[in-house]
Structures are given as structure tokens and as C-alpha cells.
Design an enzyme around this catalytic site. Structure first.
Site, PDB file in Angstrom:
ATOM      1  N   HIS A   1      25.782  38.048  -9.667  1.00  0.00           N
ATOM      2  CA  HIS A   1      26.094  38.097 -11.098  1.00  0.00           C
ATOM      3  C   HIS A   1      27.527  37.691 -11.433  1.00  0.00           C
ATOM      4  CE1 HIS A   1      27.655  41.814  -9.490  1.00  0.00           C
ATOM      5  NE2 HIS A   1      28.468  41.828 -10.531  1.00  0.00           N
TER       6      HIS A   1
ATOM      7  N   HIS B   1      31.633  35.857 -14.992  1.00  0.00           N
ATOM      8  CA  HIS B   1      30.702  36.984 -14.921  1.00  0.00           C
ATOM      9  C   HIS B   1      29.455  36.584 -15.692  1.00  0.00           C
ATOM     10  CE1 HIS B   1      29.254  41.114 -14.872  1.00  0.00           C
ATOM     11  NE2 HIS B   1      30.239  41.386 -14.022  1.00  0.00           N
TER      12      HIS B   1
END
Length: 150
Positions: A57, A72
Site C-alpha cells: 500500500h 501512499h
């Protein structure tokens, strides 16, 4: 040290970090930057550098001169445990701008109740070191200039 142009890692609509629903990003605690609400599934390298940290992620690339860029993928996506993310690089790899790093499904992330917005942060940079090359509200393609670091 030469300026560093940071590219959009995903295509989509640009947002100010202040609009991200996470106090670490909205408060620019880890550094200044911008965010992109993604429209595609491919994530590319925003700078040339070394993959210093890699999670499904999120990742950090360290560019020449030691400047780090954090990307992110979504908010609270660590909770997915990597499900739905396909990594195309490994920690320690040297990457070029625009190189495919990750594939994911932001629509599925949002369907699961999480935000898919992607903060792009200049780690530990001073706020005045960043010049926006894309304005909030603008639409960018992956690989388009996002901001420049002095």
C-alpha cells in the site's frame, strides 16, 4: 543540489494534502506534497531512485541526493494486508521515472469503505522547498509533473 521534479504516480484529480482525511498527511507531519484521487490501476515511479521501502500500500523512493518521496496508496489500506495489490519491484531496486511499480484497484478500495486518495510526499522537506506544478482540481495522467523540490 539540483531541483527534483516529482511526477504523478497515478492518473486522477489533484488535491491539497490538507484535504486528505488523515492527520499525518493533512498536517504535513512527514513532509509537504500533493495528493491524487486515482482514476487508473497502475502506479508508476514519480522519480528516478532506489526503492528504499516497499509495502503493498505504500513505498518510498530515494532519489539522487538522498531526497525521499513517499507514495501512499489510499488511506487505511494497510488494513488490507496486501490484498488487491500486485508489486512489480522489490526493495533495493533502482527505478526510472514512469516505471510500473504497483497495480491495484482503487474502486475496490473505495467499495470496501476506504479512501483511495494517494498522498505524494516529499519526506522531511521544508514546506517552502516545494513548488506545485499541478494545481488542486487539475486532472493529471500518471507521469505528469506534480511538484518540484528545490
Amino acid at each position: 543540489m539540483a531541483d527534483l521534479t516529482v511526477l504523478a504516480p497515478v492518473g486522477g484529480v489533484v488535491h491539497a494534502l490538507a484535504d486528505v482525511d488523515d492527520p499525518v498527511f493533512s498536517g504535513e507531519i512527514v513532509g509537504p506534497g500533493l495528493a491524487v484521487q486515482p482514476t487508473g490501476t497502475q502506479v508508476v515511479a514519480p522519480v528516478a531512485g532506489v526503492v528504499a521501502k516497499l509495502h503493498p500500500h505504500a513505498f518510498v523512493l530515494v532519489a539522487e541526493g538522498g531526497r525521499g518521496v513517499l507514495v501512499h496508496l489510499g488511506i487505511n489500506t494497510v488494513q488490507l494486508g496486501g490484498a488487491g495489490f500486485v508489486l512489480h519491484v522489490a526493495e533495493g531496486d533502482v527505478v526510472e521515472p514512469g516505471q510500473l511499480l504497483v497495480e491495484w484497484d482503487p474502486v475496490a478500495v473505495e467499495a470496501g469503505g476506504r479512501s483511495a486518495i494517494c498522498p505524494v510526499v516529499a519526506l522531511e522537506a521544508a514546506p517552502d522547498a516545494l513548488t506545485r506544478l499541478a494545481s488542486p482540481g487539475a486532472e493529471v495522467s500518471a507521469g505528469d509533473p506534480l511538484f518540484r523540490l528545490a
